[in-house]
Design an enzyme around this catalytic site. Structure first.
Site, short mmCIF file in Angstrom:
data_model
loop_
_atom_site.label_atom_id
_atom_site.label_comp_id
_atom_site.label_asym_id
_atom_site.label_seq_id
_atom_site.Cartn_x
_atom_site.Cartn_y
_atom_site.Cartn_z
N THR A 32 -5.56 -7.62 10.36
CA THR A 32 -5.91 -6.29 9.62
C THR A 32 -5.75 -5.15 10.65
O THR A 32 -5.08 -4.35 10.07
CB THR A 32 -7.53 -6.37 9.32
OG1 THR A 32 -7.69 -7.48 8.56
CG2 THR A 32 -7.95 -5.16 8.87
N HIS B 61 -1.90 -5.68 1.35
CA HIS B 61 -3.20 -6.39 0.95
C HIS B 61 -2.82 -7.60 0.59
O HIS B 61 -1.96 -7.72 -0.25
CB HIS B 61 -4.11 -5.29 -0.09
CG HIS B 61 -5.11 -6.50 -0.65
ND1 HIS B 61 -6.50 -6.50 0.02
CD2 HIS B 61 -5.23 -7.13 -1.61
CE1 HIS B 61 -7.25 -7.41 -0.60
NE2 HIS B 61 -6.41 -7.82 -1.68
N LYS C 111 0.86 -1.12 -0.12
CA LYS C 111 0.08 -0.11 -0.04
C LYS C 111 0.99 1.23 0.03
O LYS C 111 2.06 1.37 0.23
CB LYS C 111 -1.10 0.09 1.35
CG LYS C 111 -1.96 -1.10 1.20
CD LYS C 111 -2.86 -1.36 2.41
CE LYS C 111 -3.97 -2.49 2.09
NZ LYS C 111 -4.97 -2.15 3.34
N GLU D 129 -9.42 -10.38 -7.89
CA GLU D 129 -8.62 -9.26 -7.89
C GLU D 129 -7.40 -9.20 -8.80
O GLU D 129 -6.89 -8.40 -9.50
CB GLU D 129 -8.15 -9.44 -6.41
CG GLU D 129 -8.97 -8.98 -5.33
CD GLU D 129 -8.63 -9.34 -3.84
OE1 GLU D 129 -7.71 -9.59 -3.56
OE2 GLU D 129 -9.55 -9.06 -3.12
N ARG E 140 -1.55 -14.50 4.16
CA ARG E 140 -2.45 -13.97 5.33
C ARG E 140 -1.64 -14.05 6.43
O ARG E 140 -1.91 -13.23 7.26
CB ARG E 140 -3.68 -14.69 5.36
CG ARG E 140 -4.90 -14.34 4.17
CD ARG E 140 -5.41 -12.99 3.96
NE ARG E 140 -6.27 -12.51 5.00
CZ ARG E 140 -6.86 -11.32 4.86
NH1 ARG E 140 -7.01 -10.58 3.90
NH2 ARG E 140 -7.62 -11.12 5.90
N ARG F 55 2.45 -6.57 9.20
CA ARG F 55 1.75 -5.60 9.59
C ARG F 55 2.43 -5.29 11.10
O ARG F 55 2.18 -4.18 11.65
CB ARG F 55 -0.06 -5.86 9.68
CG ARG F 55 -0.20 -5.88 8.39
CD ARG F 55 -1.86 -6.31 8.12
NE ARG F 55 -2.45 -5.80 6.95
CZ ARG F 55 -3.68 -6.36 6.39
NH1 ARG F 55 -3.94 -7.46 7.20
NH2 ARG F 55 -4.32 -6.14 5.39
N TYR G 33 -12.93 -2.61 -2.68
CA TYR G 33 -13.31 -2.64 -1.27
C TYR G 33 -14.81 -2.49 -1.04
O TYR G 33 -15.49 -2.05 -0.03
CB TYR G 33 -12.56 -1.49 -0.56
CG TYR G 33 -11.13 -1.79 -0.11
CD1 TYR G 33 -10.74 -3.19 0.51
CD2 TYR G 33 -10.28 -1.05 -0.18
CE1 TYR G 33 -9.62 -3.34 0.72
CE2 TYR G 33 -8.81 -1.20 -0.05
CZ TYR G 33 -8.51 -2.48 0.62
OH TYR G 33 -7.11 -2.81 0.80
N ASN H 64 -2.38 0.20 6.77
CA ASN H 64 -1.69 -1.21 7.35
C ASN H 64 -0.95 -1.78 6.11
O ASN H 64 -0.85 -3.17 6.28
CB ASN H 64 -2.98 -1.97 8.01
CG ASN H 64 -3.81 -2.50 6.76
OD1 ASN H 64 -3.97 -2.09 5.66
ND2 ASN H 64 -4.93 -3.26 7.30
N PHE I 22 -15.40 4.67 7.51
CA PHE I 22 -13.93 5.06 7.02
C PHE I 22 -13.91 4.78 5.72
O PHE I 22 -12.68 4.80 5.11
CB PHE I 22 -13.17 4.03 7.89
CG PHE I 22 -13.22 2.68 7.74
CD1 PHE I 22 -12.91 1.92 6.71
CD2 PHE I 22 -14.20 1.84 8.96
CE1 PHE I 22 -12.98 0.63 6.72
CE2 PHE I 22 -14.33 0.58 8.52
CZ PHE I 22 -13.77 -0.07 7.62
#
Ligand code: DAT
Ligand code: MG
Length: 137
Positions: free
Chosen positions: A94, A118, A12, A129, A88, A105, A52, A115, A60
């Site tokens: 998250t 993704h 990100k 995706e 993951r 993270r 998203y 964070n 948010f």
């Protein structure tokens, strides 16, 4: 039995700004997974809204869209045995407050609003995706 999978990973804008691309990719490769495709881009708001969409009713959401379009991201297809779950696990929870030390993270993020990374959450979203961000294979 674990299968060879492909997952969509995105570093990100916060992590790109903080010059963490190399350390994050090192962790992915060190875990035995393979970077199959890699590209950088500044995302358009519409593709972030689609990506998203499951969070569109959250307070948010507009902040998330602004954050995700605030600078370049690194888009990747990562493959390997159990790649979706393995990524993951490498990423951690998250919310960085809940992410274990040693996870990406846990080590590089402080705030759920930014964070760092993704990763697709299952085989169906991975396929969607990869197509969304790379087009047909
Ligand atoms: P993940 O990114 O771990 O798959 P998700 O799909 O539920 O988690 O949420 C997508 C992103 O939305 C997440 O990485 C950061 C943001 N987000 C989720 N919950 C949030 C919250 N309570 N406050 C702010 N941002 C949030
Ligand atoms: Mg998700």
């Amino acid at each position: 039995m674990p299968q060879i999978e492909k997952t969509y990973i995105m570093i990100k804008p916060d992590a790109v700004r903080d010059r963490k691309i190399g350390e994050i990719i090192t962790r992915i490769e060190r875990s035995g997974l393979t970077i199959e495709r890699l590209d950088m881009a500044v995302l358009e708001p519409d593709v972030v809204r689609e990506h998203y969409a499951h969070l569109a009713d959250k307070p948010f959401f507009e902040n998330l869209v602004a954050f995700m379009t605030s600078g370049p991201v690194v888009k990747m297809v990562v493959s390997g045995l159990g790649a979706i779950g393995k990524m993951r696990t490498l990423m951690g929870a998250t919310n960085p407050l809940d992410a274990a030390p040693g996870t990406i993270r846990g080590d590089f993020a402080v705030d759920v609003n930014s964070n760092v990374i993704h990763g697709s959450d299952g085989p169906d979203t991975a396929k969607i995706e990869i197509e969304r961000f790379f087009g047909e294979a």
